[in-house]
Design a protein around this motif. Structure first.
Motif, PDB file in Angstrom:
ATOM      1  N   CYS A  17      -7.006 -18.033   9.717  1.00 34.92           N
ATOM      2  CA  CYS A  17      -7.733 -19.231  10.159  1.00 34.92           C
ATOM      3  C   CYS A  17      -6.807 -20.451  10.205  1.00 34.92           C
ATOM      4  N   ASP A  18      -5.788 -20.483   9.356  1.00 33.68           N
ATOM      5  CA  ASP A  18      -4.802 -21.566   9.417  1.00 33.68           C
ATOM      6  C   ASP A  18      -4.039 -21.523  10.739  1.00 33.68           C
ATOM      7  N   VAL A  19      -3.690 -20.318  11.184  1.00 34.62           N
ATOM      8  CA  VAL A  19      -3.019 -20.162  12.484  1.00 34.62           C
ATOM      9  C   VAL A  19      -3.943 -20.626  13.604  1.00 34.62           C
ATOM     10  N   ALA A  20      -5.210 -20.244  13.507  1.00 31.32           N
ATOM     11  CA  ALA A  20      -6.180 -20.651  14.522  1.00 31.32           C
ATOM     12  C   ALA A  20      -6.263 -22.166  14.624  1.00 31.32           C
ATOM     13  N   ALA A  21      -6.252 -22.841  13.479  1.00 32.75           N
ATOM     14  CA  ALA A  21      -6.369 -24.304  13.466  1.00 32.75           C
ATOM     15  C   ALA A  21      -5.225 -24.963  14.229  1.00 32.75           C
ATOM     16  N   LYS A  22      -4.028 -24.360  14.174  1.00 32.30           N
ATOM     17  CA  LYS A  22      -2.876 -24.912  14.889  1.00 32.30           C
ATOM     18  C   LYS A  22      -3.065 -24.842  16.403  1.00 32.30           C
ATOM     19  N   HIS A  23      -3.961 -23.987  16.842  1.00 36.17           N
ATOM     20  CA  HIS A  23      -4.259 -23.860  18.274  1.00 36.17           C
ATOM     21  C   HIS A  23      -5.585 -24.543  18.628  1.00 36.17           C
ATOM     22  N   GLY A  24      -6.100 -25.339  17.682  1.00 37.28           N
ATOM     23  CA  GLY A  24      -7.349 -26.054  17.929  1.00 37.28           C
ATOM     24  C   GLY A  24      -8.580 -25.177  17.876  1.00 37.28           C
ATOM     25  N   ILE A  25      -8.476 -24.021  17.252  1.00 38.81           N
ATOM     26  CA  ILE A  25      -9.606 -23.085  17.168  1.00 38.81           C
ATOM     27  C   ILE A  25     -10.244 -23.230  15.790  1.00 38.81           C
ATOM     28  N   PRO A  26     -11.511 -23.615  15.712  1.00 43.05           N
ATOM     29  CA  PRO A  26     -12.151 -23.792  14.403  1.00 43.05           C
ATOM     30  C   PRO A  26     -12.328 -22.471  13.670  1.00 43.05           C
ATOM     31  N   ALA A  27     -12.306 -22.546  12.347  1.00 42.84           N
ATOM     32  CA  ALA A  27     -12.463 -21.339  11.532  1.00 42.84           C
ATOM     33  C   ALA A  27     -13.786 -20.642  11.828  1.00 42.84           C
ATOM     34  N   GLU A  28     -14.811 -21.440  12.108  1.00 48.70           N
ATOM     35  CA  GLU A  28     -16.120 -20.841  12.391  1.00 48.70           C
ATOM     36  C   GLU A  28     -16.046 -19.886  13.568  1.00 48.70           C
ATOM     37  N   ALA A  29     -15.236 -20.242  14.567  1.00 45.61           N
ATOM     38  CA  ALA A  29     -15.101 -19.380  15.742  1.00 45.61           C
ATOM     39  C   ALA A  29     -14.386 -18.081  15.389  1.00 45.61           C
ATOM     40  N   CYS A  30     -13.393 -18.165  14.515  1.00 45.76           N
ATOM     41  CA  CYS A  30     -12.686 -16.951  14.086  1.00 45.76           C
ATOM     42  C   CYS A  30     -13.593 -16.034  13.271  1.00 45.76           C
ATOM     43  N   LEU A  31     -14.482 -16.638  12.499  1.00 44.03           N
ATOM     44  CA  LEU A  31     -15.328 -15.853  11.598  1.00 44.03           C
ATOM     45  C   LEU A  31     -16.609 -15.357  12.254  1.00 44.03           C
ATOM     46  N   GLN A  32     -16.819 -15.719  13.505  1.00 40.28           N
ATOM     47  CA  GLN A  32     -18.048 -15.310  14.190  1.00 40.28           C
ATOM     48  C   GLN A  32     -18.173 -13.790  14.209  1.00 40.28           C
ATOM     49  N   GLY A  33     -19.331 -13.301  13.828  1.00 41.20           N
ATOM     50  CA  GLY A  33     -19.565 -11.854  13.830  1.00 41.20           C
ATOM     51  C   GLY A  33     -19.093 -11.149  12.575  1.00 41.20           C
ATOM     52  N   THR A  34     -18.534 -11.923  11.614  1.00 38.67           N
ATOM     53  CA  THR A  34     -18.118 -11.330  10.336  1.00 38.67           C
ATOM     54  C   THR A  34     -19.123 -11.709   9.254  1.00 38.67           C
TER      55      THR A  34
END
Length: 240
Positions: A20-37
């Protein structure tokens, strides 16, 4: 045929938090990464929280789908990963007498680790290979998982040897994109070959059995006992 994914219901929160830290560097919120988990934002900062392998694979797919490109994401996540972040599994590796035994311990207790693809140690001629089998992974997750496995393995080996500058490695990928090594060059100085027969990190055989500077039989015995207990809680069985 046995699955080639390290299935666990109790993966430590570290690897998913770093994703999720990597995602944040690309402007992607953690919530979006965790969707469906089954993982919540609170879980990411809870050192006692755990998640399943399938949760992590889903989060990886979300990240890769949302990121502008899927090259280097795994390397970015792996660079922030340290062996001592994985509790007794990491300390068992660090206190092993040789790199060979450290790798065997890592494999025996892979369910307590960052590993997703099954890892094996292959010795051939004057080279040793950590091979990673991604055949059961969703296609979107292949590059991320391999990149992270490769870079974390490099970091762990350097930590174990206490040689931060050790660089006698080569990464081999089955990936057939001829431009992939050049693109990865933005994230790593590792020599990279594509269109190979295996996915592997290659290094010289002579480092496998050299005594390790942090070898500690007493600490290792304690860590292995704890690893066995944790694995028993997960599966009801111990490694052979």
């Amino acid at each position: 045929m046995l699955p080639m994914i390290v299935q666990s219901q109790s993966r430590p929160s570290t690897s998913l938090r770093l994703l999720c830290d990597v995602a944040a560097k690309h402007g992607i919120p953690a919530e979006a990464c965790l969707q469906g988990t089954s993982v919540t934002l609170v879980d990411l900062d809870d050192p006692e929280a755990v998640h399943s392998t399938q949760d992590e694979i889903r989060a990886i797919e979300n990240l890769v789908r949302l990121a502008p490109e899927n090259v280097g994401l795994g390397f970015s996540a792996g660079q922030a990963t340290h062996v001592n972040a994985f509790g007794v599994w990491g300390f068992a590796i660090l206190t092993s007498p040789t790199l060979r035994l450290a790798i065997e311990t890592a494999i025996d207790y892979a369910k307590l680790s960052f590993l997703i693809a099954e890892m094996s140690l292959v010795v051939e001629g004057d080279e040793a290979r950590l091979e990673f089998n991604t055949s059961d992974l969703p296609s979107l997750a292949h590059r991320f998982v391999l990149e992270r496995h490769i870079v974390v393995s490099v970091k762990f080996i350097r930590d174990i040897l206490q040689q931060p500058g050790f660089s006698d490695f080569e990464a081999r990928f089955r990936d057939r994109d001829p431009d992939y090594p050049e693109h990865l060059g933005r994230f790593t100085s590792l020599p990279i070959k594509v269109e190979q027969s295996v996915n592997a990190l290659v290094f010289p055989i002579h480092i496998l059995d050299a005594p390790l500077p942090k070898s500690d039989p007493v600490s290792l015995k304690f860590c292995l006992e704890q690893c066995k207990a944790l694995l028993d809680q997960q599966t009801g069985t111990l490694p052979h």
